[in-house]
Design an enzyme around this catalytic site. Structure first.
Site, PDB file in Angstrom:
ATOM      1  N   HIS A  41     -20.764  -0.777 -23.401  1.00  0.00           N
ATOM      2  CA  HIS A  41     -21.343  -0.407 -24.693  1.00  0.00           C
ATOM      3  C   HIS A  41     -21.842   1.030 -24.778  1.00  0.00           C
ATOM      4  CE1 HIS A  41     -25.129  -0.873 -22.576  1.00  0.00           C
ATOM      5  NE2 HIS A  41     -25.698  -0.220 -23.562  1.00  0.00           N
TER       6      HIS A  41
HETATM    7  C1  UD1 Z   1     -29.061   1.149 -27.468  1.00  0.00           C
HETATM    8  C2  UD1 Z   1     -29.702   2.131 -26.468  1.00  0.00           C
HETATM    9  C3  UD1 Z   1     -29.133   1.874 -25.092  1.00  0.00           C
HETATM   10  C4  UD1 Z   1     -29.236   0.411 -24.692  1.00  0.00           C
HETATM   11  C5  UD1 Z   1     -28.578  -0.423 -25.767  1.00  0.00           C
HETATM   12  C6  UD1 Z   1     -28.613  -1.898 -25.473  1.00  0.00           C
HETATM   13  C7  UD1 Z   1     -30.236   4.314 -27.478  1.00  0.00           C
HETATM   14  C8  UD1 Z   1     -29.866   5.744 -27.516  1.00  0.00           C
HETATM   15  N1  UD1 Z   1     -29.385   3.502 -26.804  1.00  0.00           N
HETATM   16  O1  UD1 Z   1     -27.682   1.463 -27.548  1.00  0.00           O
HETATM   17  O2  UD1 Z   1     -29.847   2.654 -24.131  1.00  0.00           O
HETATM   18  O3  UD1 Z   1     -28.574   0.212 -23.462  1.00  0.00           O
HETATM   19  O4  UD1 Z   1     -29.255  -0.167 -27.017  1.00  0.00           O
HETATM   20  O5  UD1 Z   1     -27.796  -2.592 -26.367  1.00  0.00           O
HETATM   21  O6  UD1 Z   1     -31.252   3.931 -28.015  1.00  0.00           O
HETATM   22  N2  UD1 Z   1     -25.290  -2.424 -33.949  1.00  0.00           N
HETATM   23  C9  UD1 Z   1     -25.101  -3.562 -34.676  1.00  0.00           C
HETATM   24  N3  UD1 Z   1     -26.097  -4.490 -34.667  1.00  0.00           N
HETATM   25  C10 UD1 Z   1     -27.256  -4.339 -33.987  1.00  0.00           C
HETATM   26  C11 UD1 Z   1     -27.450  -3.156 -33.267  1.00  0.00           C
HETATM   27  C12 UD1 Z   1     -26.457  -2.213 -33.238  1.00  0.00           C
HETATM   28  O7  UD1 Z   1     -24.075  -3.762 -35.300  1.00  0.00           O
HETATM   29  O8  UD1 Z   1     -28.110  -5.239 -34.023  1.00  0.00           O
HETATM   30  C13 UD1 Z   1     -24.213  -1.395 -33.913  1.00  0.00           C
HETATM   31  C14 UD1 Z   1     -24.331  -0.394 -35.023  1.00  0.00           C
HETATM   32  O9  UD1 Z   1     -23.063  -0.050 -35.450  1.00  0.00           O
HETATM   33  C15 UD1 Z   1     -24.948   0.810 -34.362  1.00  0.00           C
HETATM   34  C16 UD1 Z   1     -24.357   0.707 -32.955  1.00  0.00           C
HETATM   35  O10 UD1 Z   1     -24.266  -0.689 -32.698  1.00  0.00           O
HETATM   36  O11 UD1 Z   1     -24.654   1.988 -35.013  1.00  0.00           O
HETATM   37  C17 UD1 Z   1     -25.187   1.347 -31.911  1.00  0.00           C
HETATM   38  O12 UD1 Z   1     -26.516   0.839 -31.975  1.00  0.00           O
HETATM   39  P1  UD1 Z   1     -27.730   1.726 -31.417  1.00  0.00           P
HETATM   40  O13 UD1 Z   1     -28.990   0.962 -31.474  1.00  0.00           O
HETATM   41  O14 UD1 Z   1     -27.711   3.050 -32.066  1.00  0.00           O
HETATM   42  O15 UD1 Z   1     -27.343   1.968 -29.899  1.00  0.00           O
HETATM   43  P2  UD1 Z   1     -26.804   0.969 -28.777  1.00  0.00           P
HETATM   44  O16 UD1 Z   1     -25.409   1.332 -28.477  1.00  0.00           O
HETATM   45  O17 UD1 Z   1     -27.082  -0.460 -29.083  1.00  0.00           O
END
Ligand code: UD1
Length: 356
Positions: A204
């Site tokens: 991820h």
């Molecule tokens: C975040 C953390 C990472 C951690 C990870 C665990 C940062 C920079 N990164 O990364 O360190 O390992 O969480 O999962 O904070 N999305 C959904 N639903 C959700 C959450 C996210 O669809 O409930 C999708 C969205 O498209 C979003 C993307 O995932 O834009 C990334 O989510 P984001 O919270 O920005 O970062 P993670 O990759 O989850």
């Protein structure tokens, strides 16, 4: 009774909070603030239910956005909440955007800041988590390090006051749920696999999901492995694969794809796996804790001891290197349990109790 504000927002932070919160509540009034960084039921609500984490007192509902917009929204909403609650200390976890926002708001409002999982470094500022942890550690007042090497890295940066090697809070939960994790076979049954006859994989990190070349290398390795691969897909990865029209790759070979899985099921699948392939820091150390071979799709990892001891191997996002690592790995004779033995939460609460 003193008040501690625990700030969470992303999946691994709910797990860390589940470890710390019950111990914290024996000595402090706890206010939980959820930034809303993760909001899908399977990324958030499910963990609160399964791990019996009290409902957050506040949810800032920031949702997804670019990192800067997301952090900016958190800062504005969090300022309001923290100004109202005026806790005696704010606890932040790990290295997500929520961690960074919490560190800035606590510092600007003069609230003592405790960082759980302090001192980890990858020495690469292009990794989003690296800047989050660097800033958080510059601003923190209490440093709860998960490993001896984290303490040492802080020392090299000139930070020695209020630095404690308490072990990793995530391991507290592995210990607390040990029986359920070992005995639970329903997760394996769901995928039709038997112990040691499959691999467990996750992917991820932005560096892998936002680079088509890297993502293809990783998926190509998964489909070419010699055993079935259980692959719960993070929403970010699913979106990346869909955007590239690459879902077909997941249907080839013996990759068993699912939505994000609950905590106990994930731990059981790691515990019974023949090996683990991942870019997650949390899963890297959980695999190590269970004495599993871990292949890490990266060239650096914050959990350096697990690599030095030979349990985890860094392959980068390179199909040939990943397959070679799986094929040729020999179980090391040494395992120092460097991530702690499950007493981190007790240690943290003891220290905060005498400090605040
Ligand atoms: C975040 C953390 C990472 C951690 C990870 C665990 C940062 C920079 N990164 O990364 O360190 O390992 O969480 O999962 O904070 N999305 C959904 N639903 C959700 C959450 C996210 O669809 O409930 C999708 C969205 O498209 C979003 C993307 O995932 O834009 C990334 O989510 P984001 O919270 O920005 O970062 P993670 O990759 O989850």
């Amino acid at each position: 009774m003193k008040t501690i504000l625990s700030l969470v927002g992303a999946r691994p932070q709910f797990i860390k909070l589940a470890a710390l919160s019950p111990v914290l509540r024996r000595e402090f009034k706890e206010i939980i603030v959820h930034t809303g960084q993760h909001y899908d039921y399977k990324m958030s609500g499910l963990f609160f239910q399964e791990l019996h984490i009290p409902e957050p007192d506040f949810n800032l509902e920031v949702g997804s956005a670019s990192a800067i917009s997301q952090i900016a929204r958190m800062l504005v909403s969090l300022e309001e909440v923290v100004s109202r609650v005026r806790p005696d200390c704010m606890v932040v976890f790990g290295d997500t955007n929520s961690t960074l926002a919490g560190a800035l708001v606590a510092t600007k409002l003069g609230i003592p800041l405790a960082h759980v999982e302090a001192g980890l470094r990858a020495f690469d500022k292009t990794i989003p988590e690296e800047t989050n942890r660097l800033v958080t550690d510059v601003l923190s007042d209490y440093f709860f390090c998960p490993t001896a090497s984290a303490v040492e890295l802080l020392r090299k940066e000139g930070v020695t006051k209020n630095v404690y090697n308490v072990g990793d809070v995530m391991i507290d939960l592995n210990v607390r749920f040990e029986a359920e994790i070992k005995d639970n076979r329903s997760a394996l049954d769901r995928f039709g696999v038997r112990p040691n006859e499959y691999y467990f994989a996750t992917c991820h990190r932005a560096s892998n999901t936002e680079d088509t070349g890297r993502l293809i290398q990783i998926i190509n390795a998964l489909v070419a492995l010699d055993k079935p691969v259980i692959f719960p897909v993070h929403p970010r990865t699913r979106k990346a694969l869909e955007a590239l029209g690459m879902e077909y790759l997941l249907n080839s070979g013996s990759v068993l794809v699912s939505d994000p899985l609950p905590y106990i099921a994930t731990q059981s699948l790691i515990f019974h796996a023949a090996g683990v392939l991942t870019d997650s820091g949390g899963i890297t150390k959980e695999a190590y804790y269970y004495r599993k071979h871990g292949v890490v799709f990266d060239t650096k990892v914050e959990w350096v001891e697990t690599v030095q001891e030979g349990w985890n191997q860094l392959t980068g996002a390179d199909t040939a290197a990943i397959l070679k690592a799986v094929r040729e790995w020999q179980e090391p004779s040494f395992h120092s349990q460097c991530v702690g033995k499950g007493q981190a939460s007790e240690a943290i609460v003891g220290i905060l109790k005498s400090a605040l």
